[in-house]
Design a protein around this motif. Structure first.
Motif, PDB file in Angstrom:
ATOM      1  N   ILE A  85      -8.744   0.319  17.677  1.00 48.12           N
ATOM      2  CA  ILE A  85      -8.702  -0.040  16.106  1.00 48.12           C
ATOM      3  C   ILE A  85      -7.900   1.091  15.123  1.00 48.12           C
ATOM      4  CG2 ILE A  85     -10.900   0.202  15.412  1.00 48.12           C
ATOM      5  CD1 ILE A  85     -10.828  -1.980  13.872  1.00 48.12           C
ATOM      6  N   GLN A  86      -7.090   0.341  14.244  1.00 45.57           N
ATOM      7  CA  GLN A  86      -6.734   1.304  12.931  1.00 45.57           C
ATOM      8  C   GLN A  86      -7.487   0.689  11.940  1.00 45.57           C
ATOM      9  OE1 GLN A  86      -2.562   0.209  12.170  1.00 45.57           O
ATOM     10  NE2 GLN A  86      -2.341   2.415  10.966  1.00 45.57           N
ATOM     11  N   PRO A  87      -8.615   1.525  11.471  1.00 49.20           N
ATOM     12  CA  PRO A  87      -9.549   1.125  10.737  1.00 49.20           C
ATOM     13  C   PRO A  87      -8.905   0.987   9.146  1.00 49.20           C
ATOM     14  CG  PRO A  87      -9.731   3.276  11.345  1.00 49.20           C
ATOM     15  CD  PRO A  87      -8.627   2.901  12.034  1.00 49.20           C
ATOM     16  N   SER A  91      -2.441   3.491   7.588  1.00 50.39           N
ATOM     17  CA  SER A  91      -2.696   5.087   7.734  1.00 50.39           C
ATOM     18  C   SER A  91      -2.290   5.247   9.338  1.00 50.39           C
ATOM     19  CB  SER A  91      -4.236   5.206   7.747  1.00 50.39           C
ATOM     20  OG  SER A  91      -5.105   4.792   8.677  1.00 50.39           O
ATOM     21  N   ASN A  92      -2.662   6.589   9.476  1.00 42.57           N
ATOM     22  CA  ASN A  92      -2.147   7.037  10.805  1.00 42.57           C
ATOM     23  C   ASN A  92      -3.577   7.455  11.504  1.00 42.57           C
ATOM     24  OD1 ASN A  92       0.375   7.099  10.330  1.00 42.57           O
ATOM     25  ND2 ASN A  92       0.523   9.282   9.960  1.00 42.57           N
ATOM     26  N   ALA A  93      -4.755   6.900  11.283  1.00 45.96           N
ATOM     27  CA  ALA A  93      -5.972   7.191  11.920  1.00 45.96           C
ATOM     28  C   ALA A  93      -5.945   5.891  12.975  1.00 45.96           C
ATOM     29  CB  ALA A  93      -7.163   6.992  10.715  1.00 45.96           C
ATOM     30  N   GLN A  94      -6.807   6.199  13.953  1.00 49.11           N
ATOM     31  CA  GLN A  94      -7.258   5.343  14.973  1.00 49.11           C
ATOM     32  C   GLN A  94      -8.586   5.689  15.695  1.00 49.11           C
ATOM     33  OE1 GLN A  94      -4.242   4.052  17.744  1.00 49.11           O
ATOM     34  NE2 GLN A  94      -5.776   2.907  18.948  1.00 49.11           N
ATOM     35  N   LEU A  95      -9.395   4.822  15.870  1.00 46.72           N
ATOM     36  CA  LEU A  95     -10.684   4.910  16.665  1.00 46.72           C
ATOM     37  C   LEU A  95     -10.354   4.178  18.020  1.00 46.72           C
ATOM     38  CD1 LEU A  95     -13.331   4.478  13.655  1.00 46.72           C
ATOM     39  CD2 LEU A  95     -12.568   6.531  14.617  1.00 46.72           C
ATOM     40  N   LEU A 118      -2.312  10.259  14.220  1.00 46.82           N
ATOM     41  CA  LEU A 118      -0.967  10.613  14.358  1.00 46.82           C
ATOM     42  C   LEU A 118       0.042  11.161  13.586  1.00 46.82           C
ATOM     43  CD1 LEU A 118       1.465   9.374  16.164  1.00 46.82           C
ATOM     44  CD2 LEU A 118       1.352   7.289  14.810  1.00 46.82           C
ATOM     45  N   ILE A 119       0.749  12.048  13.936  1.00 52.95           N
ATOM     46  CA  ILE A 119       1.759  12.855  13.182  1.00 52.95           C
ATOM     47  C   ILE A 119       3.056  12.341  13.651  1.00 52.95           C
ATOM     48  CG2 ILE A 119       2.684  14.979  12.522  1.00 52.95           C
ATOM     49  CD1 ILE A 119      -0.190  16.244  13.050  1.00 52.95           C
TER      50      ILE A 119
END
Length: 123
Positions: A85-87, A91-95, A118-119
Motif C-alpha cells: 500500500i502507498q499510505p 508520496s514515494n513511501a510504501q508499506l 522510492l527514489i
C-alpha cells in the motif's frame, strides 16, 4: 549482495551473492484498462535449504490500483506472497505486508513487514 555487513545474530548467516532481472509490462484487463505487471527472475548463492545452497528465484507482482499492489514469489524452496500500500497518495513511501513460506514447506512460516522509499531517476 545480502548480509554484506552483518551484526549481532546475522553474523551467523552467510553472505548471499545474487543476480536478478526484472521487467515491467502493461497488460489489459477485461475493462480495457492497463494493469502493470512486474516479472523478476534470478539466481543466488544462498537461496534454498535455510539459505545455505544456491538456487533460482522468481516472482510476479501486479498493480491493483494506484495505491495497492500484490505479489507472489518462489525462492529456492518456499512460496511467498504479499500486498503493498502507498499510505500517502503522491508520496514515494510504501508499506508491504507479506508472508514467507506460506505452505510451511520448510517449517518457517513468518510475517514480513517492509517499509520502503522510492527514489526516482537515481541513475
Amino acid at each position: 549482495v545480502s548480509n554484506l555487513a552483518p551484526w549481532g545474530e546475522a553474523q551467523q548467516v552467510d553472505r548471499n551473492e545474487f543476480i536478478s532481472a526484472s521487467t515491467l509490462v502493461n497488460a489489459q484487463h477485461w475493462g480495457g484498462a492497463n494493469v502493470p505487471l512486474m516479472f523478476t527472475a534470478g539466481y543466488g548463492t544462498a537461496v534454498k535449504n535455510a539459505s545455505r545452497d544456491p538456487a533460482g528465484f522468481g516472482g510476479v507482482g501486479i498493480g491493483l490500483s494506484p495505491m495497492f499492489s500484490a505479489s507472489v514469489s518462489w525462492a529456492g524452496d518456499e512460496l511467498m506472497a504479499g500486498v503493498g500500500i502507498q499510505p500517502m497518495p503522491g508520496s514515494n513511501a510504501q508499506l508491504t505486508l507479506g508472508m514467507g513460506d506460506i505452505t510451511d514447506r520448510v517449517n518457517s512460516r513468518r510475517w514480513i513487514i517492509t517499509a520502503s522509499w522510492l527514489i526516482e531517476d537515481l541513475f
